[in-house]
Design an enzyme around this catalytic site. Sequence first.
Site, short mmCIF file in Angstrom:
data_model
loop_
_atom_site.label_atom_id
_atom_site.label_comp_id
_atom_site.label_asym_id
_atom_site.label_seq_id
_atom_site.Cartn_x
_atom_site.Cartn_y
_atom_site.Cartn_z
N GLU A 81 -7.42 28.29 8.08
CA GLU A 81 -8.76 28.44 8.64
C GLU A 81 -9.16 29.89 8.86
OE1 GLU A 81 -8.66 26.15 12.17
OE2 GLU A 81 -8.60 24.22 11.14
N THR B 131 -14.56 36.34 21.83
CA THR B 131 -15.91 36.35 21.25
C THR B 131 -16.05 35.35 20.11
OG1 THR B 131 -15.26 38.26 19.90
CG2 THR B 131 -16.45 38.71 21.95
N GLU C 43 -12.33 40.69 22.00
CA GLU C 43 -11.11 39.97 21.65
C GLU C 43 -11.58 38.85 20.71
OE1 GLU C 43 -7.76 36.86 23.22
OE2 GLU C 43 -9.79 36.90 24.01
N ASP D 292 -13.99 38.66 26.33
CA ASP D 292 -12.96 37.68 26.04
C ASP D 292 -13.43 36.69 24.97
OD1 ASP D 292 -10.41 36.25 26.82
OD2 ASP D 292 -11.87 34.67 27.26
N HIS E 258 2.05 41.08 16.24
CA HIS E 258 2.79 39.96 15.69
C HIS E 258 3.81 40.43 14.65
CE1 HIS E 258 -0.13 37.91 17.93
NE2 HIS E 258 -0.92 37.45 16.98
#
Length: 597
Positions: free
Chosen positions: A361, A262, A293, A260, A317
């Site tokens: 970012e 990372t 993930e 989870d 998405h």
Amino acid sequence: MSDVEPRLGAFPGDGGTLFCLWSTRAHEASVRLYDENGRALRTESLERQQNGVFCRLVPGVGPGALYKYLLDGDEVGDPAARFLPQGVFGPARVEATGEPFGPPFQHERFPDVIYELHVGTFTAEGTYRAALARLPELAELGVDAIELMPLAAFPGQRGWGYDGVAHYAPFAPYGTPAELRELIARAHELGLGVLLDVVYNHFGPAGNWLPRYADEFFRTDVQTPWGPALNYKNPVLRRYVLDNARYWFEEFGFDGLRLDATHAIFDDSPRHILEELSALAAEQRPRRFLIAEDERNQASLVKRTGLDAIWADDFHHALRVTLTGESDGYYAAYPPGAATIADTLRRGWHYDGRVYPPSGELRGTPAHELEFRNFVYCIQNHDQIGNRALGTRLNHEVSLDAYCAASVLFAFLPTTLLLFMGQEWAASAPFLFFTDHDPELGELIRRGRREEFKHFAAFSSQKAREQIPDPQAVQTFEQSRLDWNERRAPRCQRVLDLYRDLFALRKRDAVLSRPCARDELEVELAGESLLLGRGHGAEGRLLIINFGERVLRLPDDLPRVVVKSAAPDVTALAKYAALVLAGPREALSALTARLAS
């Protein structure tokens, strides 16, 4: 291992049980034993060794004994407990060193189709035993492995599991460690691998005893959304995590781990903890798999760190905004339309080497060196359902025709596939966010959950946000349980039959059953229709899916149709219709060029 890197926990043997802990805050440590009614039986001092290690073999104590530790007289739980039958605030139970039931799962390659499930809501009973009874249906569906959402013990009687605080203790309401081993053994008998979701980036907010043992478990210079980052320069924490992965592999028989978040694992040691985990997985016989993930879209997680695959959410998405028109939150960065989906499929990520628009970012790295199997694609998962305000699934948001067409596209892809429990029959149950914390923390979570959505158009008003289900309510958890009986309804049966056909085709078809190199996937557009071509030798397969309002006219002399999402005239492909054609590769390429011109 040196005394600086102790093996933490309680280990029974012929002469008693060896209790071992590490603390730089305590001057004295002991273990207190309890009976099943919670009465203290006796307290035994532990021997202080060097570098904060306290250990002692306590005679007359064996498997089944209940215990807690005392640090300078204060009672604390054991973060390395192997089972917590009364929850994270109750005593731990001494467990015999376990071994997987039956032989390990023999796999030739990384799982192709993974089925993600939450044990507590997968069945009405919410137990390992009940999940075990459903495994034959998953094997018959055509999945290769199941992926269990986190099992590390967490507070309360229900939750997603991402706030675990005892990483070695399987969550007691699901069943015993022995029952978990039975579930894995049965999966292996049916030819199913079993993966486990683990959280090595943080500990939960309640029941986390680590700060009582040592400040060195956490960093003071790095904050995460869950608090101070874990300190992987600390050798004891490092061994805690590496031993935990080994524990799941060797004592339960798990075939791999999904790691989870990372991106929230911060480690500037000479060798990153992810590299060590990768090496550990590779040393296992048979070798184990690791999936990250990670929101950074970094190819180096595979190429340098050695992980096997990455959850790649850009495809989800791009598909969702195209099907629903959503533009809230991170969806705003994905223009709706077949072109965005096509771009994502060509690249692997939509954002690979490009700045992520909303914040500037996220800057991914080019993914052209990765194989398709290194990308884990989905059309929904626990995050993309449960982190919606109302826990709605994709089939709740779009028409059945659109859902079936998206499923055909999903199954045609050469990437690793992840489907979320109930997806195969368009389950009616939502998957909501649910917790079971104490009232004070629960109220903070309730408020935070509703504030989280105030920037979404549908929940901009306070009144609308009050309709978001209360995470602490038992009903929120109960609503999320799958209803397996509904699969008999015609609507669900249509979807289930389609998924069975799609996965059978993926396993047996001369083209679709073979790995596909990055340059072997043809991606073209015909207006708002997406054309995907795959081939092997002279044989080809072509997927056509229409996302636009305009009907796509196809020639009367089409090659053989091997699957279709609906039953219309296949020569007039309406919006949200998909079909897969089989024929000579050259002929299908010519058809693609004709349609795309």
